[in-house]
Each structure stands twice: as structure tokens, then as C-alpha cells.
Design a protein around this motif. Structure first.
Motif, PDB file in Angstrom:
ATOM      1  N   GLY A  85     -30.870  23.306 -24.998  1.00 22.45           N
ATOM      2  CA  GLY A  85     -31.010  24.621 -25.631  1.00 22.45           C
ATOM      3  C   GLY A  85     -32.387  24.707 -26.265  1.00 22.45           C
ATOM      4  N   MET A  86     -32.889  25.948 -26.426  1.00 27.87           N
ATOM      5  CA  MET A  86     -34.204  26.057 -27.062  1.00 27.87           C
ATOM      6  C   MET A  86     -34.136  25.601 -28.509  1.00 27.87           C
ATOM      7  N   ASP A  87     -32.972  25.732 -29.131  1.00 21.69           N
ATOM      8  CA  ASP A  87     -32.859  25.314 -30.526  1.00 21.69           C
ATOM      9  C   ASP A  87     -33.229  23.834 -30.702  1.00 21.69           C
ATOM     10  N   LEU A  90     -36.985  23.631 -30.654  1.00 23.19           N
ATOM     11  CA  LEU A  90     -37.593  24.130 -31.899  1.00 23.19           C
ATOM     12  C   LEU A  90     -37.527  23.051 -32.986  1.00 23.19           C
ATOM     13  N   TYR A 111     -36.586  35.271 -35.737  1.00 21.63           N
ATOM     14  CA  TYR A 111     -35.348  34.545 -35.427  1.00 21.63           C
ATOM     15  C   TYR A 111     -34.912  33.762 -36.677  1.00 21.63           C
ATOM     16  N   THR A 151     -41.973  34.867 -32.242  1.00 19.33           N
ATOM     17  CA  THR A 151     -40.944  35.301 -31.282  1.00 19.33           C
ATOM     18  C   THR A 151     -41.499  36.504 -30.520  1.00 19.33           C
ATOM     19  N   ALA A 155     -37.253  39.058 -32.116  1.00 21.91           N
ATOM     20  CA  ALA A 155     -35.866  39.290 -32.518  1.00 21.91           C
ATOM     21  C   ALA A 155     -35.907  39.374 -34.034  1.00 21.91           C
ATOM     22  N   ASP A 180     -42.084  31.893 -28.692  1.00 16.04           N
ATOM     23  CA  ASP A 180     -40.658  31.837 -28.346  1.00 16.04           C
ATOM     24  C   ASP A 180     -40.355  33.006 -27.412  1.00 16.04           C
ATOM     25  N   ALA A 182     -37.586  33.634 -25.683  1.00 13.92           N
ATOM     26  CA  ALA A 182     -36.149  33.626 -25.378  1.00 13.92           C
ATOM     27  C   ALA A 182     -35.735  34.866 -24.569  1.00 13.92           C
ATOM     28  N   TYR A 183     -36.385  35.998 -24.836  1.00 13.60           N
ATOM     29  CA  TYR A 183     -35.949  37.264 -24.226  1.00 13.60           C
ATOM     30  C   TYR A 183     -36.913  37.791 -23.171  1.00 13.60           C
ATOM     31  N   THR A 206     -35.342  30.000 -22.782  1.00 13.30           N
ATOM     32  CA  THR A 206     -33.948  29.558 -22.808  1.00 13.30           C
ATOM     33  C   THR A 206     -33.208  30.098 -21.585  1.00 13.30           C
ATOM     34  N   SER A 208     -30.055  30.749 -22.006  1.00 16.08           N
ATOM     35  CA  SER A 208     -28.873  31.340 -22.641  1.00 16.08           C
ATOM     36  C   SER A 208     -28.749  32.833 -22.436  1.00 16.08           C
ATOM     37  N   LYS A 209     -29.860  33.512 -22.197  1.00 18.05           N
ATOM     38  CA  LYS A 209     -29.843  34.976 -22.170  1.00 18.05           C
ATOM     39  C   LYS A 209     -29.886  35.480 -20.728  1.00 18.05           C
ATOM     40  N   ARG A 217     -26.392  25.183 -22.802  1.00 18.98           N
ATOM     41  CA  ARG A 217     -27.457  24.659 -23.658  1.00 18.98           C
ATOM     42  C   ARG A 217     -28.635  24.126 -22.840  1.00 18.98           C
ATOM     43  N   ILE A 218     -29.463  25.039 -22.370  1.00 14.70           N
ATOM     44  CA  ILE A 218     -30.650  24.651 -21.597  1.00 14.70           C
ATOM     45  C   ILE A 218     -31.848  25.448 -22.105  1.00 14.70           C
TER      46      ILE A 218
HETATM   47  C1  LIG Z   1     -35.499  34.213 -30.539  1.00 21.28           C
HETATM   48  C2  LIG Z   1     -34.572  33.127 -30.113  1.00 21.28           C
HETATM   49  N1  LIG Z   1     -35.062  31.908 -29.848  1.00 21.28           N
HETATM   50  C3  LIG Z   1     -34.257  30.905 -29.472  1.00 21.28           C
HETATM   51  C4  LIG Z   1     -32.902  31.080 -29.349  1.00 21.28           C
HETATM   52  C5  LIG Z   1     -32.035  29.901 -29.019  1.00 21.28           C
HETATM   53  O1  LIG Z   1     -31.834  29.708 -27.685  1.00 21.28           O
HETATM   54  P1  LIG Z   1     -30.833  28.584 -27.175  1.00 21.28           P
HETATM   55  O2  LIG Z   1     -29.519  29.232 -26.928  1.00 21.28           O
HETATM   56  O3  LIG Z   1     -31.467  28.075 -25.915  1.00 21.28           O
HETATM   57  O4  LIG Z   1     -30.763  27.503 -28.215  1.00 21.28           O
HETATM   58  C6  LIG Z   1     -32.330  32.323 -29.613  1.00 21.28           C
HETATM   59  C7  LIG Z   1     -30.880  32.528 -29.508  1.00 21.28           C
HETATM   60  O5  LIG Z   1     -30.310  33.485 -29.932  1.00 21.28           O
HETATM   61  C8  LIG Z   1     -33.187  33.375 -30.009  1.00 21.28           C
HETATM   62  O6  LIG Z   1     -32.703  34.591 -30.321  1.00 21.28           O
END
Ligand SMILES: Cc1ncc(COP(=O)(O)O)c(C=O)c1O
Length: 349
Positions: A85-87, A90, A111, A151, A155, A180, A182-183, A206, A208-209, A217-218
Motif C-alpha cells: 500500500g502507499m501508506d 509514506l 491527506y 498530494t 485530497a 502523492d 494516489a488519484y 497506489t 487502491s483507487k 495493499r499495493i
Molecule cells: C492521497 C492519498 N495517498 C495515499 C493513500 C493511501 O493509499 P494506499 O491504499 O495504497 O495505502 C490514500 C488513500 O486514501 C490517499 O487518499
């Protein structure tokens, strides 16, 4: 510092299992994708062989990194790192490049997890407000810090600052810039090429989206191989399990499926945005799979959030400065969004 349920509520906006009982829940609060992942993921699970689990996974996700590098326009997997996961990535960037006590810079709003990660690492997070249109201000470019977390698209606003603004930041900021993304698959452009041009830039993504794989979790990071070599020293030896590596690989290989789903989401997003504007909401142009619907009327945004929740429609409400008059709404299927719009019409129309 918050723990357990409170922490979950803070980060996710809800606690799993606490949805209203016996109701069909429309979950538009954590920016998941309403469409299924690539059918190749399904095929993979159909062929699943338990023997795959007997051995340790590839510690450096070699094949997966190769396909990501090619897709991102890099000629070697040495530019890519895969994370749980990106988390995880981070947290890793703080562990690798920031000493406790060092300043970290981020826009406000951004975020919400950044603040929690910085608290855990013992490094102060300096927020600099975005302007009224969610753009970077002069102060952001001139605030010193060891690391900057940007970000883009942002977000929870959904707004992407122009590439030129990020370019200026990467040139002028004396430290590492994490972009970041993510989107980004729902946006018009990206900064994925920046690590080639700037030694101090790490771009993160990520699955995830846009890839509909939040449950796996990638996450991926792209940066010059010197930065990657440092990450390789600090990451857990087997940070990616064997299944996630395989799923990520086949999903990336079916890029067209992701693009198709992201395309559907973007079409629905534009329709939902226009309908919310017609209802009197102020909705900035979104480059993500959600919209921030600002509302200054009566009932208040918080009441709308609560009343939607009572009907089993979960959206995100932030009890935070500059966001207390807004709902962040994930773009679901057309049907889910129609149910949400009908409910809102009944409350504000
Ligand atoms: C801006 C942002 N970065 C990172 C993430 C985390 O991504 P991941 O699900 O890969 O941990 C999110 C998840 O909501 C997000 O909104």
C-alpha cells in the motif's frame, strides 16, 4: 494521539462493522472504485495453487517492478519500489530520509494520514494553507523543511495544481519532494516523469483507487536509483507478499481495464458535479474519483452527512478547519450516485 476505533474513524471516516444494521449501504466515503478489478485477477485466483505460498516471496518484487518501470517510462526496475500500500511507502520515506525532529512540509488541507505518520515519527508537520482555489501560495515555496509531501491531485479538494507549479517547487525546495499521485489516473496529467529530471523527487502511486484493489495493499514509488538504494536498506525484507505481487503484476499488465474503469468514473464525476452545482453546492473541478461539495445553506453540511448516514449513504465529513462546510463524496456507480443525489434533493431542494 488517537488509537483504535478513534484512529480508524479519523483516517477512514468509519469503523468497519458500524454501518447501519439491515440497510443497503452505499459506501462513498473512502474513495474506493465501484467497478471490479481486471478479470485477469479473477483468473489468477481461479488458478491459485497453494504451493505458491510455501516459499518466501521475491523480496524485491523483481517482475512487478519491471512491468511498472516500463509502464511509467523508465528503462530499469532500479527506479521503482513496491510497497504494501502507499501508506507503507509514506511511512518508509519518513523512516529513511527524516530524522525525528526534522520539519516536514505539507499543504493544508491534504491527506490526513500525513499528520499521523509525522506524529508517530516525532517530526513536526508544518502546514501551509492552499489558497481559496486550492492552489499553492508563495509561502509554500519558501518554507524550509527536510521533506515535502504534496498530494497531486489534492485530497480532499480534488484539485490538481498545475504541473508548472510542481516543477517550480521541485526546483526551489531544498529537500525531498514526495508527489502523492494516489488519484492521478482520474486526472488530465501526471508528474511521473519528474524523477528523471529532479534528483530530489519521489512519485508515489497506489493500486487502491483506479485499479480497484484497495483490499490487496499495493503501492509504488518512483525515484532515482540512489534514493531507491536507501529504501531497499530500510524496507522490511519481505514487504510484499507473493499474492499481492502476482495480483499487481497482472493488473498492471491489463492497464486498459483500469483506464476503462477510470474513464467511467470520470464521466459520472462530471455529471454528479453538475447536479450538485444545480442543487446549490460549490464543487471545485475534480481530477480525482471524488468531489468536495461545499455547502453553506441549511441544514448544515454536518447535518446532511448525518442524515445521509441514517439512510445508509456514507460520505466523508471532516470536522476540520476550512472543511466543516463540506462533504467529500466518492464517485460510485451511476445508480449509487443517483440514490445519493435523490437523497440530497430531499434535504436541500
Ligand atoms: C492521497 C492519498 N495517498 C495515499 C493513500 C493511501 O493509499 P494506499 O491504499 O495504497 O495505502 C490514500 C488513500 O486514501 C490517499 O487518499
Amino acid at each position: 494521539m488517537k488509537y483504535g476505533r478513534d484512529l480508524l474513524k479519523d483516517v477512514q471516516g468509519y469503523v468497519p462493522g458500524e454501518q447501519p444494521q439491515g440497510q443497503r449501504v452505499i459506501k462513498l466515503n473512502t474513495n474506493e472504485n465501484p467497478y471490479p478489478p481486471s478479470p485477469r485477477v479473477k483468473e489468477l485466483f481461479d488458478k491459485f495453487d497453494l504451493d505458491w505460498l510455501r516459499k518466501y516471496p521475491d523480496p524485491v518484487s523483481s517482475q512487478f517492478r519491471e512491468i511498472c518501470a516500463a509502464r511509467y517510462g523508465y528503462d530499469s526496475p532500479d527506479w521503482v519500489l513496491i510497497g504494501n500500500g502507499m501508506d507503507e511507502l509514506l511511512a518508509l520515506v519518513l523512516r529513511t530520509f527524516v530524522d525525528p525532529g526534522d520539519d516536514v512540509l505539507a499543504t493544508y488541507p491534504t491527506y490526513s494520514l500525513y499528520e499521523i505518520l509525522c506524529q508517530l515519527h516525532g517530526c513536526p508537520l508544518k502546514y501551509v494553507d492552499l489558497d481559496e482555489d486550492f492552489q499553492l501560495t508563495e509561502e509554500f515555496y519558501t518554507t524550509p523543511a527536510r521533506l515535502c509531501l504534496l498530494t497531486r491531485p489534492n485530497a480532499p479538494s480534488g484539485v490538481a495544481v498545475p504541473r508548472e507549479a510542481v516543477e517550480r517547487l521541485c526546483t526551489e525546495f531544498d529537500g525531498i519532494v514526495v508527489i502523492d499521485e494516489a488519484y492521478v489516473d482520474f486526472a488530465d496529467d501526471s508528474c511521473i516523469d519528474f524523477p528523471k529530471r529532479f534528483d530530489n523527487v519521489i512519485v508515489m502511486r497506489t493500486f487502491s483507487k483506479s485499479f480497484s484493489l484497495a483490499g490487496m495493499r499495493i503501492g509504488t514509488a518512483v525515484a532515482n536509483p540512489d534514493i531507491m538504494a536507501e529504501f531497499m536498506k530500510t524496507k522490511d525484507s519481505y514487504n510484499m507478499d507473493a499474492i499481492s505481487q502476482l495480483v499487481g503484476l497482472v493488473a498492471m499488465d491489463d492497464y486498459a481495464h483500469m483506464e476503462m474503469n477510470a474513464g467511467y468514473v470520470c464521466v459520472t464525476r462530471e455529471r454528479v458535479r453538475q447536479e450538485l452545482i444545480a442543487l446549490g453546492f460549490d464543487v471545485p473541478d475534480s481530477q480525482t474519483n471524488f468531489v468536495l461539495a461545499r455547502w453553506n445553506g441549511s441544514p448544515s453540511a454536518k447535518e446532511l452527512f448525518e442524515r445521509l448516514g441514517e439512510q445508509g449513504i456514507l460520505v466523508r465529513y471532516f470536522n476540520a478547519r476550512r472543511l466543516e462546510n463540506a462533504l467529500r463524496i466518492t464517485i460510485g456507480t451511476d445508480e449509487e450516485c443517483d440514490t445519493l443525489l435523490a437523497a440530497l434533493r430531499g434535504m436541500v431542494g
